[in-house]
Scaffold this active site. Structure first.
Site, PDB file in Angstrom:
ATOM      1  N   THR A 218       0.874  -1.158   0.000  1.00 50.43           N
ATOM      2  CA  THR A 218       0.000   0.000   0.000  1.00 50.43           C
ATOM      3  C   THR A 218       0.915   1.213   0.000  1.00 50.43           C
ATOM      4  O   THR A 218       2.038   1.138   0.485  1.00 50.43           O
ATOM      5  CB  THR A 218      -0.863   0.041   1.275  1.00 50.43           C
ATOM      6  OG1 THR A 218      -1.646  -1.151   1.364  1.00 50.43           O
ATOM      7  CG2 THR A 218      -1.791   1.230   1.310  1.00 50.43           C
ATOM      8  N   ARG A 246     -12.447  -9.311  -3.816  1.00 51.69           N
ATOM      9  CA  ARG A 246     -11.996  -8.936  -2.474  1.00 51.69           C
ATOM     10  C   ARG A 246     -11.549  -7.473  -2.431  1.00 51.69           C
ATOM     11  O   ARG A 246     -10.860  -6.976  -3.323  1.00 51.69           O
ATOM     12  CB  ARG A 246     -10.839  -9.848  -2.054  1.00 51.69           C
ATOM     13  CG  ARG A 246     -10.254  -9.540  -0.669  1.00 51.69           C
ATOM     14  CD  ARG A 246      -9.027  -8.670  -0.739  1.00 51.69           C
ATOM     15  NE  ARG A 246      -8.415  -8.491   0.596  1.00 51.69           N
ATOM     16  CZ  ARG A 246      -7.419  -7.653   0.846  1.00 51.69           C
ATOM     17  NH1 ARG A 246      -6.913  -6.913  -0.125  1.00 51.69           N
ATOM     18  NH2 ARG A 246      -6.918  -7.547   2.069  1.00 51.69           N
ATOM     19  N   VAL A 247     -11.935  -6.784  -1.371  1.00 50.25           N
ATOM     20  CA  VAL A 247     -11.509  -5.413  -1.109  1.00 50.25           C
ATOM     21  C   VAL A 247     -10.962  -5.358   0.311  1.00 50.25           C
ATOM     22  O   VAL A 247     -11.573  -5.891   1.237  1.00 50.25           O
ATOM     23  CB  VAL A 247     -12.668  -4.419  -1.265  1.00 50.25           C
ATOM     24  CG1 VAL A 247     -12.214  -3.007  -0.892  1.00 50.25           C
ATOM     25  CG2 VAL A 247     -13.211  -4.443  -2.689  1.00 50.25           C
ATOM     26  N   GLY A 248      -9.810  -4.727   0.480  1.00 54.40           N
ATOM     27  CA  GLY A 248      -9.193  -4.632   1.797  1.00 54.40           C
ATOM     28  C   GLY A 248      -9.558  -3.359   2.539  1.00 54.40           C
ATOM     29  O   GLY A 248     -10.594  -2.742   2.289  1.00 54.40           O
ATOM     30  N   ASP A 249      -8.678  -2.946   3.439  1.00 59.53           N
ATOM     31  CA  ASP A 249      -8.993  -1.840   4.342  1.00 59.53           C
ATOM     32  C   ASP A 249      -8.811  -0.465   3.727  1.00 59.53           C
ATOM     33  O   ASP A 249      -9.400   0.506   4.197  1.00 59.53           O
ATOM     34  CB  ASP A 249      -8.135  -1.947   5.602  1.00 59.53           C
ATOM     35  CG  ASP A 249      -6.646  -1.800   5.299  1.00 59.53           C
ATOM     36  OD1 ASP A 249      -6.145  -2.568   4.452  1.00 59.53           O
ATOM     37  OD2 ASP A 249      -5.983  -0.940   5.905  1.00 59.53           O
ATOM     38  N   THR A 270      -1.214   0.388   6.445  1.00 56.82           N
ATOM     39  CA  THR A 270      -0.793  -0.636   5.502  1.00 56.82           C
ATOM     40  C   THR A 270      -0.662  -1.945   6.262  1.00 56.82           C
ATOM     41  O   THR A 270       0.044  -2.007   7.274  1.00 56.82           O
ATOM     42  CB  THR A 270       0.539  -0.281   4.819  1.00 56.82           C
ATOM     43  OG1 THR A 270       1.024  -1.412   4.090  1.00 56.82           O
ATOM     44  CG2 THR A 270       1.601   0.161   5.818  1.00 56.82           C
ATOM     45  N   GLY A 271      -1.351  -2.969   5.797  1.00 52.94           N
ATOM     46  CA  GLY A 271      -1.259  -4.223   6.535  1.00 52.94           C
ATOM     47  C   GLY A 271      -2.234  -5.261   6.039  1.00 52.94           C
ATOM     48  O   GLY A 271      -2.768  -5.161   4.932  1.00 52.94           O
ATOM     49  N   GLY A 273      -5.383  -6.437   5.510  1.00 51.80           N
ATOM     50  CA  GLY A 273      -6.575  -5.620   5.455  1.00 51.80           C
ATOM     51  C   GLY A 273      -7.754  -6.131   6.251  1.00 51.80           C
ATOM     52  O   GLY A 273      -8.473  -5.343   6.886  1.00 51.80           O
TER      53      GLY A 273
END
Length: 356
Positions: A218, A246-249, A270-271, A273
């Site tokens: 990220t 899929r969608v992350g944070d 960043t991590g 998600g």
């Protein structure tokens, strides 16, 4: 938190004035902090050339954002300027250089937030918009919505005049190889190589990311401008070989991105998600600063909490006094900071101290 995370936890206090008078004198007129992703990034994994390339890229992003702030530009403009440069840099998993889905596509997510108004914009699943961070800002400023996804988000971005590119623009050989390895490990079929991309081996070796960095890719920025406004922005290519949309944070306001002048805080994360969403990491950090915690203490506590449920990664945090902080529970995070009161500095590994 397990022993590995405890060993990797890195907390860098970037401003520690001794007295109230010193605080008043040292308070910067503007400040900027950036990151380019966190993960298993260790000295032995990067060649000297790669190490230097990452540092130079971080420096360019800091320079771009700092130029905006020094000229009196807004925190939002500075955040966008810094993130756009990293989106165009194939070293980072955002924009050009994004990872591939299991279907062999690059799907891009981004978010921005204005700390003074708490207006926000986010996009997910873009495939043709060159700068997802610009699309997120357009959602915030030119629509009544907060988040747009997929084809609709792409149509909106194009209608607002944002640059559109062929999907092959985002291709990098290293990310394609990472997809191939991941799918082979899963015994899943490999997609066809995308049309219009360079032949295997044609891309410059220097722009190939470490083959097994296991990085939570990220890029992001947080800024304070001369008017005291905070802003945050984050952009990502997501997770290698992700499936099912899929969608992350990153585009989830309050998870990967948040800014609030009222709480005295702007955050880009960043991590992993899924864990950052469950822990509402960015919003929780601002809740802590709103309750009186320093930006560093808030970042420290939140990364410890997300680690306790199994999450890995890091955050950058900016306060209304120009104090910024980094926290991570990984061996490294590409990062940097600059303000009107101190020169730019960049770092990669967890044991590097960015204090002046």
């Amino acid at each position: 938190m397990n022993a590995i995370r405890l060993a990797c936890l890195s907390l860098c206090v970037l401003a520690a004035p001794a007295t109230a008078q010193d605080t008043a004198q040292a308070r910067p007129a503007w400040a900027l902090a950036i990151h380019g992703g966190a993960g298993v990034i260790e000295r032995q994994d990067l060649s000297p050339e790669q190490d230097a390339a990452y540092r130079a890229s971080l420096q360019r992003a800091l320079d771009a954002g700092a130029a905006v702030l020094e000229a009196g530009g807004s925190a939002l403009d500075a955040v966008e300027a810094a993130v756009r440069l990293m989106e165009d840099d194939p070293l980072f998993n955002a924009g050009r250089g994004a990872v591939f889905t299991a279907a062999g596509r690059n799907e891009l997510d981004a978010a921005v937030m204005d700390g003074r108004t708490r207006n926000a914009g986010a996009v997910a699943g873009l495939t043709r918009t060159r700068h997802p961070i610009a699309a997120a800002r357009a959602v915030m400023e030119q629509s009544p919505h907060v988040m747009l996804i997929g084809e609709g988000a792409e149509t909106f971005a194009a209608a607002r005049g944002l640059e559109q590119v062929d999907p092959a623009f985002f291709f990098t050989e290293s990310r394609w190889r990472a997809l191939e390895r991941t799918l082979r490990d899963r015994s899943e079929p490999l997609p066809e190589r995308p049309a219009g991309v360079p032949a295997p081996g044609a891309m410059a070796a220097l722009h190939q990311a470490p083959l097994d960095e296991r990085k939570f890719g990220t890029v992001g920025a947080v800024a304070l401008d001369r008017s005291g406004r905070l802003a945050a922005g984050t952009s990502t290519g997501g997770m290698t070989a992700k499936r099912w949309g899929r969608v992350g944070d990153v585009p989830v306001i309050g998870a990967g991105t948040y800014a609030s002048n009222a709480d005295g805080c702007a955050v880009s994360a960043t991590g992993s998600g899924e864990y950052f969403i469950r822990a509402t990491v960015a919003r929780d950090i601002c809740h802590r600063t709103g309750g009186g915690a320093s930006v560093q203490a808030a970042a420290d506590s939140e990364i410890a909490d997300v680690g306790s449920i199994g999450g890995d990664g890091g955050v950058i945090v900016m306060g209304t006094d120009g104090t910024f902080a980094f926290a991570m529970n990984t061996p490294g995070m590409y990062r940097g900071a600059v303000s009107s009161a101190r020169p730019a500095a960049v770092a990669i590994y967890a044991d590097e101290d960015l204090r002046p």
